[in-house]
Design an enzyme around this catalytic site. Structure first.
Site, mmCIF file in Angstrom:
data_model
loop_
_atom_site.group_PDB
_atom_site.id
_atom_site.type_symbol
_atom_site.label_atom_id
_atom_site.label_comp_id
_atom_site.label_asym_id
_atom_site.label_seq_id
_atom_site.Cartn_x
_atom_site.Cartn_y
_atom_site.Cartn_z
ATOM 1 N N ASN A 1 0.754 -1.216 0.030
ATOM 2 C CA ASN A 1 0.008 0.211 0.000
ATOM 3 C C ASN A 1 0.972 1.130 0.014
ATOM 4 O O ASN A 1 0.134 2.297 -0.256
ATOM 5 C CB ASN A 1 -1.069 -0.079 1.340
ATOM 6 C CG ASN A 1 -1.894 0.965 1.181
ATOM 7 O OD1 ASN A 1 -2.404 1.608 0.261
ATOM 8 N ND2 ASN A 1 -2.391 1.621 2.422
ATOM 9 N N THR B 1 9.110 3.228 -6.349
ATOM 10 C CA THR B 1 8.425 3.232 -5.091
ATOM 11 C C THR B 1 7.223 2.557 -5.023
ATOM 12 O O THR B 1 6.780 1.484 -4.293
ATOM 13 C CB THR B 1 8.043 4.622 -4.306
ATOM 14 O OG1 THR B 1 9.506 5.417 -4.337
ATOM 15 C CG2 THR B 1 7.539 4.603 -3.197
ATOM 16 N N SER C 1 -5.050 2.416 -7.804
ATOM 17 C CA SER C 1 -5.907 3.775 -7.828
ATOM 18 C C SER C 1 -6.948 3.717 -8.821
ATOM 19 O O SER C 1 -6.420 3.038 -9.990
ATOM 20 C CB SER C 1 -4.910 4.788 -8.107
ATOM 21 O OG SER C 1 -5.609 5.904 -8.361
ATOM 22 N N TYR D 1 7.953 14.610 -19.192
ATOM 23 C CA TYR D 1 7.787 14.112 -17.857
ATOM 24 C C TYR D 1 6.487 14.867 -17.085
ATOM 25 O O TYR D 1 6.546 16.057 -17.026
ATOM 26 C CB TYR D 1 8.825 14.256 -16.885
ATOM 27 C CG TYR D 1 8.567 13.455 -15.507
ATOM 28 C CD1 TYR D 1 8.433 12.039 -15.431
ATOM 29 C CD2 TYR D 1 8.272 14.187 -14.418
ATOM 30 C CE1 TYR D 1 8.305 11.524 -14.302
ATOM 31 C CE2 TYR D 1 8.006 13.616 -13.298
ATOM 32 C CZ TYR D 1 7.924 12.147 -13.129
ATOM 33 O OH TYR D 1 7.754 11.522 -12.011
#
Length: 123
Positions: free
Chosen positions: A11, A32, A66, A89
């Site tokens: 999570n 990450t 998500s 980006y």
């Protein structure tokens, strides 16, 4: 009644950071939000399989994603351009790609676990 013997919940995450590379030189959102979860799951998987088999109880791997995963740009995840900050980006798209990768990984892992007859649900 079904009891679950071993649970992993992936999570942790980041959102909206400017372009940065992790210590492993991977775009920070992807490193990450996806690769960290992928690695944790991989490191725990053999233990989870063994526990599920020995206790005869289902294991569970939970990947939190998500709703934004539904909105990647038309090319999906461009793995060859993950670290390319020169091609416009945008941190929101970096986040979306990382969350889409979570879903794709969970789907493939669930397929493989089922194919192998392992009593672990991945979603």
């Amino acid at each position: 009644m079904t009891f679950i013997s071993c649970v992993t919940s992936n999570n942790a995450g980041i959102f909206g950071t400017p372009f940065m590379l992790s210590k492993d030189n991977i775009e920070l959102h992807f490193a990450t939000n996806h690769l960290g979860h992928f690695l944790l799951t991989d490191l725990l998987l053999d233990i989870m399989k063994k526990t599920a088999q020995e206790t005869n109880r289902e294991g569970r791997i939970i990947n939190v994603s998500s709703i934004s995963r539904r909105w990647p740009y038309g090319e999906g995840i461009r793995f060859d351009k993950i670290n390319d900050h020169r091609s416009g980006y945008e941190s929101s798209f970096a986040y979306i790609r990382s969350k889409l990768a979570n879903v794709l990984h969970a789907n493939e892992l669930a397929r493989r676990l089922k194919e192998d007859g392992v009593e672990i649900t991945a979603n």
